[in-house]
Design an enzyme around this catalytic site. Sequence first.
Site, PDB file in Angstrom:
ATOM      1  N   HIS A  67      -4.233  -0.151   0.122  1.00 25.19           N
ATOM      2  CA  HIS A  67      -4.841   0.252  -1.152  1.00 25.19           C
ATOM      3  C   HIS A  67      -3.993  -0.096  -2.376  1.00 25.19           C
ATOM      4  CE1 HIS A  67      -2.296   3.967  -0.619  1.00 25.19           C
ATOM      5  NE2 HIS A  67      -2.196   3.829  -1.926  1.00 25.19           N
ATOM      6  N   ASP A 113      -5.336   1.727   6.581  1.00 23.59           N
ATOM      7  CA  ASP A 113      -4.696   1.487   5.288  1.00 23.59           C
ATOM      8  C   ASP A 113      -3.321   0.833   5.475  1.00 23.59           C
ATOM      9  OD1 ASP A 113      -4.179   1.501   2.584  1.00 23.59           O
ATOM     10  OD2 ASP A 113      -3.668   3.626   2.486  1.00 23.59           O
ATOM     11  N   GLY A 210       3.258   7.185  -6.049  1.00 26.89           N
ATOM     12  CA  GLY A 210       3.954   5.896  -6.064  1.00 26.89           C
ATOM     13  C   GLY A 210       4.703   5.565  -4.807  1.00 26.89           C
ATOM     14  N   SER A 212       3.325   5.151  -2.038  1.00 26.79           N
ATOM     15  CA  SER A 212       2.405   4.403  -1.178  1.00 26.79           C
ATOM     16  C   SER A 212       3.072   3.179  -0.582  1.00 26.79           C
ATOM     17  CB  SER A 212       1.203   3.920  -1.998  1.00 26.79           C
ATOM     18  OG  SER A 212       0.269   4.940  -2.162  1.00 26.79           O
ATOM     19  N   GLY A 213       2.808   2.957   0.686  1.00 27.27           N
ATOM     20  CA  GLY A 213       3.302   1.765   1.350  1.00 27.27           C
ATOM     21  C   GLY A 213       4.676   1.916   1.965  1.00 27.27           C
TER      22      GLY A 213
END
Length: 262
Positions: A67, A113, A210, A212-213
Amino acid sequence: MGAFFTLSTSAAVILLVIPGGLCVEIIGGDKVKPHSRPFMALIIKEETEVICGGALIKPNWVLTAAHCPLEKSKDEVVLGAHSRKRKEKEKQVFKIAKLIRHPCYWPDRLDHDLMLLQLNRRAKLNKAVKPIRLPTSVDDPKPGTVCRVAGWGKVTNESKDFSDILREVNVTIISRATCNSAKYYGNKPTITDRMICAGSEKGKTDSCRGDSGGPLICKNVMRGITSFGKKNMCGAIGAPGVYTRLTKQYVQWIKKTIGGDL
């Protein structure tokens, strides 16, 4: 800051990133020793604007969340960073050569995801830049297991600026049954066996937008990828973070996509 990305199935759930690259960080965490997490990747726009985190899994491949709103021609991947602003001799900066989302990625449900980024060249491996191994055992982390997640973002929901340095926090695995209960997500969305729920029953420790990933690490093994949480509720009671679980199928897809063993 701009509006948060939201799921069409529930306005109460957010991706852990904000459009335009703005994102948020570790709640209740601590600074890490400089360059002690050599697998961490910082994905940025315009030199210092954080988009997402990621994990180096091969000298020219980074694993992150599907995403993350990346633009291949504009965004960069930084390895070896501790400070996102300061010049550091350990930093290596890369362009993105390929951006490959999982073929089954389902944005409305935040399912599958995960995304691979091929760098425009191989990283020079050293003490500050080193790939993390993917799990050889893909069993489900048991509830109560203490894991850790790291990132560069905002220390609280109310912060107006990002952390300059990498921070890390411990989070505890929460069972899917508990995470799907009315007290937590209430199946909006459903936390599937392809996801891991982790945080604190008392709140105060969490990943946030923030992050994410970035990798979820349990017992020194990468088990997941930071994915989503409840809107404006990072670190709140009943609002643990949700991570894409590195299943056997995902690990096989990663190896097939990047070619060869890790």
